[in-house]
Design an enzyme around this catalytic site. Structure first.
Site, PDB file in Angstrom:
ATOM      1  N   SER A  96       1.253  -1.504  -0.311  1.00  0.00           N
ATOM      2  CA  SER A  96      -0.162   0.056   0.045  1.00  0.00           C
ATOM      3  C   SER A  96       0.612   1.564   0.013  1.00  0.00           C
ATOM      4  O   SER A  96       1.797   0.887   1.008  1.00  0.00           O
ATOM      5  CB  SER A  96      -1.196   0.245   0.665  1.00  0.00           C
ATOM      6  OG  SER A  96      -1.425   0.956   1.681  1.00  0.00           O
TER       7      SER A  96
ATOM      8  N   HIS B 141      -8.223   0.766  -4.034  1.00  0.00           N
ATOM      9  CA  HIS B 141      -9.132   0.194  -2.763  1.00  0.00           C
ATOM     10  C   HIS B 141     -10.227   1.372  -1.965  1.00  0.00           C
ATOM     11  O   HIS B 141      -9.767   2.538  -1.889  1.00  0.00           O
ATOM     12  CB  HIS B 141      -8.245  -0.075  -1.697  1.00  0.00           C
ATOM     13  CG  HIS B 141      -9.197  -0.704  -0.057  1.00  0.00           C
ATOM     14  ND1 HIS B 141      -8.730  -0.460   0.483  1.00  0.00           N
ATOM     15  CD2 HIS B 141     -10.902  -1.088  -0.284  1.00  0.00           C
ATOM     16  CE1 HIS B 141      -9.502  -1.094   1.951  1.00  0.00           C
ATOM     17  NE2 HIS B 141     -10.497  -1.143   1.710  1.00  0.00           N
TER      18      HIS B 141
ATOM     19  N   HIS C  91      -0.602  -1.745  -4.290  1.00  0.00           N
ATOM     20  CA  HIS C  91      -2.190  -0.970  -3.636  1.00  0.00           C
ATOM     21  C   HIS C  91      -2.929   0.545  -3.625  1.00  0.00           C
ATOM     22  O   HIS C  91      -1.948   1.528  -3.080  1.00  0.00           O
ATOM     23  CB  HIS C  91      -2.755  -1.571  -2.191  1.00  0.00           C
ATOM     24  CG  HIS C  91      -4.153  -1.603  -1.365  1.00  0.00           C
ATOM     25  ND1 HIS C  91      -4.488  -1.944  -1.647  1.00  0.00           N
ATOM     26  CD2 HIS C  91      -3.298  -0.639  -1.071  1.00  0.00           C
ATOM     27  CE1 HIS C  91      -5.684  -2.230  -0.734  1.00  0.00           C
ATOM     28  NE2 HIS C  91      -5.373  -1.726  -0.242  1.00  0.00           N
TER      29      HIS C  91
ATOM     30  N   MET D 155      -9.501   7.782  -0.316  1.00  0.00           N
ATOM     31  CA  MET D 155      -9.963   7.794   1.002  1.00  0.00           C
ATOM     32  C   MET D 155     -10.500   9.241   0.818  1.00  0.00           C
ATOM     33  O   MET D 155     -10.531  10.552   0.354  1.00  0.00           O
ATOM     34  CB  MET D 155      -9.099   8.293   2.081  1.00  0.00           C
ATOM     35  CG  MET D 155      -8.876   7.038   2.532  1.00  0.00           C
ATOM     36  SD  MET D 155      -7.837   6.483   4.166  1.00  0.00           S
ATOM     37  CE  MET D 155      -6.735   4.944   3.887  1.00  0.00           C
TER      38      MET D 155
ATOM     39  N   MET E 244     -10.859  -6.524   5.366  1.00  0.00           N
ATOM     40  CA  MET E 244     -10.725  -5.602   6.550  1.00  0.00           C
ATOM     41  C   MET E 244      -9.675  -6.456   7.246  1.00  0.00           C
ATOM     42  O   MET E 244     -10.710  -6.918   8.511  1.00  0.00           O
ATOM     43  CB  MET E 244     -11.385  -4.008   7.037  1.00  0.00           C
ATOM     44  CG  MET E 244     -11.387  -3.833   5.361  1.00  0.00           C
ATOM     45  SD  MET E 244     -10.334  -3.081   3.875  1.00  0.00           S
ATOM     46  CE  MET E 244      -8.796  -2.056   5.643  1.00  0.00           C
TER      47      MET E 244
ATOM     48  N   ASP F 232      -6.257  -6.519   4.182  1.00  0.00           N
ATOM     49  CA  ASP F 232      -5.783  -5.413   3.999  1.00  0.00           C
ATOM     50  C   ASP F 232      -5.878  -4.460   5.860  1.00  0.00           C
ATOM     51  O   ASP F 232      -7.101  -5.013   5.907  1.00  0.00           O
ATOM     52  CB  ASP F 232      -5.631  -4.528   3.694  1.00  0.00           C
ATOM     53  CG  ASP F 232      -5.866  -3.026   3.576  1.00  0.00           C
ATOM     54  OD1 ASP F 232      -5.243  -2.981   3.849  1.00  0.00           O
ATOM     55  OD2 ASP F 232      -6.348  -2.527   2.532  1.00  0.00           O
TER      56      ASP F 232
ATOM     57  N   ASP G 108      -4.663   3.480  -1.574  1.00  0.00           N
ATOM     58  CA  ASP G 108      -6.304   3.918  -0.734  1.00  0.00           C
ATOM     59  C   ASP G 108      -6.363   4.620  -1.019  1.00  0.00           C
ATOM     60  O   ASP G 108      -6.121   5.850  -1.017  1.00  0.00           O
ATOM     61  CB  ASP G 108      -5.823   3.587   0.770  1.00  0.00           C
ATOM     62  CG  ASP G 108      -4.747   2.430   0.670  1.00  0.00           C
ATOM     63  OD1 ASP G 108      -6.121   1.250   1.162  1.00  0.00           O
ATOM     64  OD2 ASP G 108      -4.086   2.054   1.060  1.00  0.00           O
TER      65      ASP G 108
ATOM     66  N   MET H  31     -12.500   3.198  -0.378  1.00  0.00           N
ATOM     67  CA  MET H  31     -12.710   3.739   0.960  1.00  0.00           C
ATOM     68  C   MET H  31     -13.784   5.436   0.360  1.00  0.00           C
ATOM     69  O   MET H  31     -13.182   6.384   1.115  1.00  0.00           O
ATOM     70  CB  MET H  31     -12.142   4.071   1.791  1.00  0.00           C
ATOM     71  CG  MET H  31     -11.394   2.486   2.246  1.00  0.00           C
ATOM     72  SD  MET H  31      -9.991   2.377   2.715  1.00  0.00           S
ATOM     73  CE  MET H  31      -8.325   3.051   1.843  1.00  0.00           C
TER      74      MET H  31
HETATM   75  C1  DX5 Z   1      -6.130   1.890   6.157  1.00  0.00           C
HETATM   76  C2  DX5 Z   1      -6.235   0.898   4.044  1.00  0.00           C
HETATM   77  C3  DX5 Z   1      -4.549  -0.008   4.868  1.00  0.00           C
HETATM   78  C4  DX5 Z   1      -3.343   1.097   4.684  1.00  0.00           C
HETATM   79  C5  DX5 Z   1      -2.674  -0.257   5.168  1.00  0.00           C
HETATM   80  O1  DX5 Z   1      -7.446   2.031   5.402  1.00  0.00           O
HETATM   81  O2  DX5 Z   1      -6.869   0.568   3.179  1.00  0.00           O
HETATM   82  O3  DX5 Z   1      -4.660  -0.242   2.984  1.00  0.00           O
HETATM   83  O4  DX5 Z   1      -2.349   1.248   3.831  1.00  0.00           O
HETATM   84  O5  DX5 Z   1      -1.577  -0.159   6.396  1.00  0.00           O
HETATM   85  P1  DX5 Z   1      -0.305  -1.336   7.390  1.00  0.00           P
HETATM   86  O6  DX5 Z   1      -0.406  -2.203   6.378  1.00  0.00           O
HETATM   87  O7  DX5 Z   1       0.370   0.058   7.668  1.00  0.00           O
HETATM   88  O8  DX5 Z   1      -1.844  -1.346   7.998  1.00  0.00           O
HETATM   89 ZN    ZN Z   2      -6.436  -0.624   1.926  1.00  0.00          ZN
END
Ligand code: DX5
Ligand code: ZN
Length: 224
Positions: free
Chosen positions: A11, A67, A34, A38, A138, A176, A36, A69
């Site tokens: 990620s 991903h 990956h 948001m 998750m 994840d 993210d 969110m």
């Molecule tokens: C959290 C994200 C993850 C995050 C994981 O909401 O979806 O992808 O980057 O980070 P680590 O591996 O540090 O938990």
């Molecule tokens: Zn993620």
């Protein structure tokens, strides 16, 4: 040799956002990058959107695993596939019409997936398996990197894996959140085959070596 049945998806949330092209080059040995997305509504954090994903697709040595969110993925998710993300995951808690959304993602040429927050059960959504290519379980509350792994999500991973096995077909099970050298083994044993790791990868001094280590550990646990 990369194993298509055990994939690593670092990620970039834990990468240097001022140098994303360079940060992507550091994970060229991984299977996916990956990303993210948001929106500050579905989760209390704001990262990047479609124009940035489009720019990342152009410079990434490996396919982008988006991903989302975000709220209203029905409206926004297909655009990420059109932007070139090869896998697009929406949250089941946010979507209104998961079937239409998954079909629109696939029609735009990407793999489609739905994600489950830690408090969301899998059973009500089992029927959706024939519409998707992956389920994301998750293992932290979505929103931030660097949180502690929730081992209590492993029964859900096993449940998804079992449903996939019963149904047949090639559906991946992704985990994840908090995935590291210490926790990847239990994910493999529960049945996960795609591993997202942010802080564990970008926090390492030698990023390619950490990716190799996670891959080796996953393989060991599968064989063991
Ligand atoms: C959290 C994200 C993850 C995050 C994981 O909401 O979806 O992808 O980057 O980070 P680590 O591996 O540090 O938990
Ligand atoms: Zn993620």
């Amino acid at each position: 040799m990369p194993d298509p049945t055990l994939q690593i998806s670092p990620s970039i949330l834990s990468a240097d956002f001022a140098n994303l092209e360079r940060e992507l080059a550091r994970i060229a040995d991984a299977d996916w990058a990956h990303v993210d997305v948001m929106d500050n509504h579905f989760v209390p954090n704001l990262t990047l959107g479609q124009p940035v994903v489009e720019a990342l697709v152009k410079v990434s040595p490996i396919p982008i695993d988006a991903h989302l969110m975000i709220e209203d993925p029905d409206r926004w998710a297909p655009g990420y596939a059109e932007a070139g993300a090869r896998s697009v995951t929406f949250h089941i808690e946010a979507v209104r019409d998961p079937v239409a959304t998954a079909r629109a993602i696939r029609a735009a040429g990407a793999r489609a997936a739905f994600a489950l927050k830690p408090g969301t059960p899998f059973a009500p959504y089992e029927e959706l398996l024939h519409e998707v290519d992956m389920v994301l379980v998750m293992t932290v509350e979505p929103g931030f990197g660097g949180q502690a792994f929730m081992a209590d999500q492993m029964p859900k991973v096993a449940q998804v894996r079992e449903a996939v096995r019963r149904r047949g077909g090639e559906i991946w099970v992704q985990v994840d959140g908090g995935v590291s050298a210490d926790t990847i083994g239990q994910c493999v044993e529960a049945g996960a085959d795609v591993f997202v790791a942010g802080s564990a990868v970008y926090g390492a001094e030698d990023v390619p070596a950490r990716i190799g280590q996670l891959r080796d550990l996953a393989r060991t646990h599968r064989c063991g």
